[in-house]
Write an enzyme that holds these catalytic residues in place. Sequence first.
Site, PDB file in Angstrom:
ATOM      1  CE  LYS A 288     -25.317  -0.719 -14.758  1.00 26.50           C
ATOM      2  NZ  LYS A 288     -24.468   0.207 -14.577  1.00 26.50           N
TER       3      LYS A 288
ATOM      4  N   GLY B  22     -10.214   2.842   0.114  1.00 26.59           N
ATOM      5  CA  GLY B  22      -9.753   2.065  -1.152  1.00 26.59           C
ATOM      6  C   GLY B  22      -8.754   2.312  -2.127  1.00 26.59           C
TER       7      GLY B  22
ATOM      8  N   GLY C  25      -7.667   1.268  -4.710  1.00 22.82           N
ATOM      9  CA  GLY C  25      -7.887   0.576  -6.133  1.00 22.82           C
ATOM     10  C   GLY C  25      -7.415   1.498  -7.450  1.00 22.82           C
TER      11      GLY C  25
ATOM     12  CB  VAL D 256     -11.661   5.507  -8.388  1.00 19.17           C
ATOM     13  CG1 VAL D 256     -11.782   7.089  -8.099  1.00 19.17           C
ATOM     14  CG2 VAL D 256     -12.382   5.062  -9.593  1.00 19.17           C
TER      15      VAL D 256
HETATM   16  P1  NAD Z   1     -11.228  -1.152  -7.475  1.00 16.24           P
HETATM   17  O1  NAD Z   1     -11.880  -2.587  -7.333  1.00 16.24           O
HETATM   18  O2  NAD Z   1     -10.219  -1.208  -8.750  1.00 16.24           O
HETATM   19  O3  NAD Z   1     -11.202  -0.571  -6.234  1.00 16.24           O
HETATM   20  C1  NAD Z   1     -11.752  -0.747  -5.021  1.00 16.24           C
HETATM   21  C2  NAD Z   1     -10.465  -0.881  -3.824  1.00 16.24           C
HETATM   22  O4  NAD Z   1     -11.397  -0.907  -2.547  1.00 16.24           O
HETATM   23  C3  NAD Z   1     -10.115  -2.403  -4.107  1.00 16.24           C
HETATM   24  O5  NAD Z   1      -8.462  -2.204  -3.991  1.00 16.24           O
HETATM   25  C4  NAD Z   1     -10.490  -3.040  -2.630  1.00 16.24           C
HETATM   26  O6  NAD Z   1      -9.550  -4.229  -2.222  1.00 16.24           O
HETATM   27  C5  NAD Z   1     -10.800  -1.708  -1.832  1.00 16.24           C
HETATM   28  N1  NAD Z   1     -11.825  -2.197  -0.726  1.00 16.24           N
HETATM   29  C6  NAD Z   1     -12.805  -2.996  -0.938  1.00 16.24           C
HETATM   30  N2  NAD Z   1     -13.618  -2.867   0.324  1.00 16.24           N
HETATM   31  C7  NAD Z   1     -12.986  -2.125   1.228  1.00 16.24           C
HETATM   32  C8  NAD Z   1     -12.911  -1.858   2.378  1.00 16.24           C
HETATM   33  N3  NAD Z   1     -14.030  -2.240   3.254  1.00 16.24           N
HETATM   34  N4  NAD Z   1     -12.086  -1.013   2.761  1.00 16.24           N
HETATM   35  C9  NAD Z   1     -11.016  -0.447   2.281  1.00 16.24           C
HETATM   36  N5  NAD Z   1     -10.844  -0.829   0.998  1.00 16.24           N
HETATM   37  C10 NAD Z   1     -11.753  -1.597   0.422  1.00 16.24           C
HETATM   38  O7  NAD Z   1     -12.384  -0.448  -7.932  1.00 16.24           O
HETATM   39  P2  NAD Z   1     -12.585   1.262  -8.695  1.00 16.24           P
HETATM   40  O8  NAD Z   1     -12.569   1.089 -10.175  1.00 16.24           O
HETATM   41  O9  NAD Z   1     -11.398   1.957  -8.035  1.00 16.24           O
HETATM   42  O10 NAD Z   1     -13.876   1.829  -8.265  1.00 16.24           O
HETATM   43  C11 NAD Z   1     -14.021   2.111  -6.938  1.00 16.24           C
HETATM   44  C12 NAD Z   1     -15.548   2.341  -6.725  1.00 16.24           C
HETATM   45  O11 NAD Z   1     -15.800   3.593  -7.411  1.00 16.24           O
HETATM   46  C13 NAD Z   1     -16.612   1.469  -6.929  1.00 16.24           C
HETATM   47  O12 NAD Z   1     -17.510   1.893  -5.871  1.00 16.24           O
HETATM   48  C14 NAD Z   1     -17.166   1.712  -8.246  1.00 16.24           C
HETATM   49  O13 NAD Z   1     -18.503   1.197  -8.635  1.00 16.24           O
HETATM   50  C15 NAD Z   1     -17.046   3.152  -8.284  1.00 16.24           C
HETATM   51  N6  NAD Z   1     -16.859   3.899  -9.840  1.00 16.24           N
HETATM   52  C16 NAD Z   1     -15.760   3.515 -10.475  1.00 16.24           C
HETATM   53  C17 NAD Z   1     -15.557   4.127 -11.730  1.00 16.24           C
HETATM   54  C18 NAD Z   1     -14.288   4.062 -12.371  1.00 16.24           C
HETATM   55  O14 NAD Z   1     -14.036   4.577 -13.339  1.00 16.24           O
HETATM   56  N7  NAD Z   1     -13.403   2.954 -12.007  1.00 16.24           N
HETATM   57  C19 NAD Z   1     -16.513   5.119 -12.060  1.00 16.24           C
HETATM   58  C20 NAD Z   1     -17.642   5.432 -11.346  1.00 16.24           C
HETATM   59  C21 NAD Z   1     -17.840   4.564 -10.191  1.00 16.24           C
END
Ligand code: NAD
Length: 372
Positions: free
Chosen positions: A80, A180, A182, A184
Amino acid sequence: MSIFTHVQQHDHEQVVFCSDKPSGLKAIIAIHNTNLGPALGGTRMWMYATDEEALTDVLRLSRGMTYKASVAGLNLGGGKAVIIGDPNKQKTEAMFRAFGRFVEGLAGRYITAEDVGTAVRDMEYVRMETKYVTGIDLALGGSGDPSPVTAYGVYMGMKACMKELTGSDSLTNKKVAVQGAGNVGQFVCEHLTKEGARVFVSDIFPDKAKRVAAEVKAEVVAPEKIYEVDADIFCPCALGAIVNDDTIPKFKFKIIAGGANNQLADEQKHGRMLIERGILYAPDYAINAGGLINVYNELEGYSQERALQQASGIYDTILNIFSISKNENIPTYEASNRLAEQRIASISRMKSIYAGKSQFVGRLGENDFGKR
Ligand code: NAD
């Protein structure tokens, strides 16, 4: 604590301090373990209060990558990088190109990608200086957004949890609370409703939750109410540390299976509390490995079909973790760590035996040549 004590604490192989005065780059690259392959892990840009805080973070994150890659069955080690600075104010092309030259200097021992505070555009600058970078845009031959593959892995892992609990992996008519909406979260919701699950979704931005709910026919829940939903499964796809002293007493869930990183506020304490409450927990770094699987595929010429196929293996990995957990009477996150360590140890053993043999063969060859 001295720097070497820090580095030796979790057996890191190498830590590189990168400083480039003209661009203002201050970065640390940590390579934890390369027994399985080159160390792959993203570059985080953050306003660390002190250099020590940055070092602690990069050592912790790089070690996590070793375990994640190992459990996912990838031929990758853990690494990292962190860049010290404000991602909203201090990013420049010169900075990321300087960083790219440091990555290039490691000659493939470390491969970088995006992380918190860095984006595809930044990695394109890095790529101008080194080929050891992933997470590049699809249009440039990269793997693009990893979220669909992460979400598919989470969905498969969730099915494995259901299989473990009920003997059937069907999610039809099961109730799932997704935190969430978002990248994922939205794809997980899609898989779930397609299989006939009843989905509840929350987001701190109500419009996001509403949009996803309308698209997949889910129900919107207020962010603070998601922990109390009377559902079979909790699927955290937002922030970390959401399984904690305050939330666990509210849970009616039987399963926690989601994409967020670092879900347990305290692995030991909350891992045990979940066992006491009879809640089955799919370790976060094992169930969300789809994103890493996705970038790994970029190294071999990207194919989403192949990445999805590999991510479906998360189903068996999760069942394997549960089996170790039961046999050894340990929490599931500990079982996952053990699985990761066992693989690293066995591949390292195999490599050292193989290296010994090839040396022997090499020496014989030389001697034979000398005789002739
Ligand atoms: P993202 O930012 O697209 O989505 C996260 C969503 O969560 C956002 O819409 C945000 O508004 C919402 N949010 C934040 N705090 C909140 C709460 N207290 N209650 C409800 N909603 C809330 O992120 P993502 O890419 O979807 O990733 C989500 C999680 O998965 C993160 O922890 C990330 O580290 C992990 N992750 C993502 C990936 C990937 O491929 N994107 C891979 C491994 C792990």
